[in-house]
Design an enzyme around this catalytic site. Structure first.
Site, mmCIF file in Angstrom:
data_model
loop_
_atom_site.group_PDB
_atom_site.id
_atom_site.type_symbol
_atom_site.label_atom_id
_atom_site.label_comp_id
_atom_site.label_asym_id
_atom_site.label_seq_id
_atom_site.Cartn_x
_atom_site.Cartn_y
_atom_site.Cartn_z
ATOM 1 N N GLN A 80 -6.095 0.544 -29.885
ATOM 2 C CA GLN A 80 -5.413 -0.679 -29.724
ATOM 3 C C GLN A 80 -6.590 -1.683 -29.687
ATOM 4 O O GLN A 80 -7.225 -1.695 -29.604
ATOM 5 C CB GLN A 80 -5.323 -0.638 -27.838
ATOM 6 C CG GLN A 80 -4.266 -1.745 -27.467
ATOM 7 C CD GLN A 80 -5.485 -2.897 -26.384
ATOM 8 O OE1 GLN A 80 -6.261 -2.827 -25.948
ATOM 9 N NE2 GLN A 80 -5.707 -4.481 -27.443
ATOM 10 N N ASP A 127 -4.764 -11.567 -31.825
ATOM 11 C CA ASP A 127 -5.431 -11.517 -31.882
ATOM 12 C C ASP A 127 -6.391 -11.440 -33.281
ATOM 13 O O ASP A 127 -5.909 -11.398 -34.422
ATOM 14 C CB ASP A 127 -5.537 -10.013 -31.973
ATOM 15 C CG ASP A 127 -7.386 -9.420 -32.069
ATOM 16 O OD1 ASP A 127 -8.437 -10.241 -31.100
ATOM 17 O OD2 ASP A 127 -7.230 -8.064 -31.819
ATOM 18 N N GLY A 160 -2.801 -10.648 -27.895
ATOM 19 C CA GLY A 160 -4.350 -10.484 -28.122
ATOM 20 C C GLY A 160 -5.343 -9.263 -28.241
ATOM 21 O O GLY A 160 -4.792 -8.425 -28.466
ATOM 22 N N HIS A 161 -6.251 -9.961 -28.033
ATOM 23 C CA HIS A 161 -6.937 -8.632 -28.120
ATOM 24 C C HIS A 161 -7.277 -7.818 -26.784
ATOM 25 O O HIS A 161 -7.711 -6.372 -27.420
ATOM 26 C CB HIS A 161 -8.657 -9.674 -28.443
ATOM 27 C CG HIS A 161 -9.407 -8.960 -28.670
ATOM 28 N ND1 HIS A 161 -9.474 -8.006 -29.607
ATOM 29 C CD2 HIS A 161 -10.888 -8.117 -28.144
ATOM 30 C CE1 HIS A 161 -11.036 -7.460 -29.787
ATOM 31 N NE2 HIS A 161 -11.622 -7.259 -28.903
ATOM 32 N N PHE A 162 -6.718 -8.291 -26.245
ATOM 33 C CA PHE A 162 -6.803 -7.316 -24.710
ATOM 34 C C PHE A 162 -5.216 -7.335 -24.262
ATOM 35 O O PHE A 162 -4.986 -7.225 -23.439
ATOM 36 C CB PHE A 162 -7.530 -7.816 -23.438
ATOM 37 C CG PHE A 162 -8.943 -8.006 -24.159
ATOM 38 C CD1 PHE A 162 -9.583 -5.925 -23.884
ATOM 39 C CD2 PHE A 162 -10.242 -8.820 -24.582
ATOM 40 C CE1 PHE A 162 -10.995 -6.199 -24.018
ATOM 41 C CE2 PHE A 162 -12.062 -8.599 -24.656
ATOM 42 C CZ PHE A 162 -11.805 -7.405 -24.138
#
Length: 289
Positions: free
Chosen positions: A127, A239, A265-267
């Site tokens: 992920q 992201d 996004g990133h998380f």
């Protein structure tokens, strides 16, 4: 029934390593490896969502979360060293075969575990855990590589900016369609740990070591091609650290890779927990059958 999550500490090479664990000790193992600047806290909701079927283990890397934070004179803070500790923890817990979930920093640690013992890795979920140069997004990585190429006051200033509350909050909210889904507890929790005296130097040391991860990519690609390890990419497509091309790139060496781009996004776990959990459960049920 929701599985109980245990919060434990083991001593590995004289260092306290905190980890979260849930599930039947005899079930197939899934190891969750977190990224920067967080900890196993990022998996607090995913662990019980998987633990009815799997033994789930999520450690905090040294210098992160509730694990030990020795000074630079007592621990080298390289990705090789973080991998050594993770391998030591798994050995202590009697884990010899496992699936991996990797995100951000967890990816280069996971790749090292796989390169050391390819037969031990049963499946991989990534992920926003990068393995290809196609995944690097400008301008974020321009600043990182400027610092790693020529460390000094000017290039260090940008990297110190990455350790601020503003930057930590940005990592959680950037690219998320509905920011109200992301709890501010995340960046408050992470920032409190980043702000511990001496942690800045630890993070700067890991930034400087990051090129060693890129140097490993050719070996990682050969591992993918040779092993044909089952791989699922569930990726926050917005992201601006590891972009969607990083997810698509896995198909270069793993034509059967399952790739899902999410509007996050990133998380991505913070906004798409249910979707990611569903993808993981479906994937692992087939990959580990």
């Amino acid at each position: 029934m929701v599985s109980a999550v245990h919060h434990r500490t083991a001593v590995v090479d004289g260092l306290d390593v905190f980890y979260r664990e849930a599930g039947d000790p005899q079930a197939p193992v899934v190891v969750l490896l977190h990224g920067f600047p967080t900890s196993s806290h990022m998996f607090r909701n995913l662990i019980p969502a998987l633990a009815d079927r799997y033994r789930v283990i999520a450690p905090d890397h040294i210098g992160f979360g509730q694990s030990a934070m020795p000074g630079l004179d007592r621990f080298p803070y390289t990705f090789d060293a973080l991998t050594d500790v993770t391998a030591g923890l798994l050995a202590q817990l009697g884990v010899d075969r496992f699936a991996l979930y990797v995100q951000d920093y967890g990816a280069p640690i996971g790749w090292r575990l796989a390169l050391r013992n390819p037969d031990r890795v049963t499946a991989i979920v990534t992920q926003n855990g990068n393995a290809y140069e196609e995944g690097f997004v400008k301008p974020f990585w321009d600043g990182v590589f400027a610092y790693t190429d020529t460390p000094g006051p000017e290039t260090e200033a940008a990297m110190r900016g990455a350790l601020t509350l503003e930057s930590t909050r940005w990592q959680y909210l950037n690219g998320v369609a509905d920011p109200s889904l992301v709890s501010p507890d995340n960046w408050v929790h992470d920032q409190a740990l980043l702000d511990r005296p001496g942690n800045d130097e630890i993070q700067l040391k890991l930034f400087r070591d990051y090129p060693t991860n890129v140097d490993l990519y050719p070996q990682v690609h050969r591992y993918f091609a040779d092993s044909r390890v089952p791989l699922l990419a569930v990726w926050g497509a917005n992201d601006e650290i590891f972009g969607p091309d990083g997810a698509r790139a896995f198909a270069q060496d793993l034509p059967d890779a399952e790739i899902h781009l999410l509007d996050s996004g990133h998380f991505a776990l913070e906004s798409h927990l249910a979707a990611i959990t569903e993808h993981i459960r479906d994937f692992l049920a087939r990959a580990l059958a």
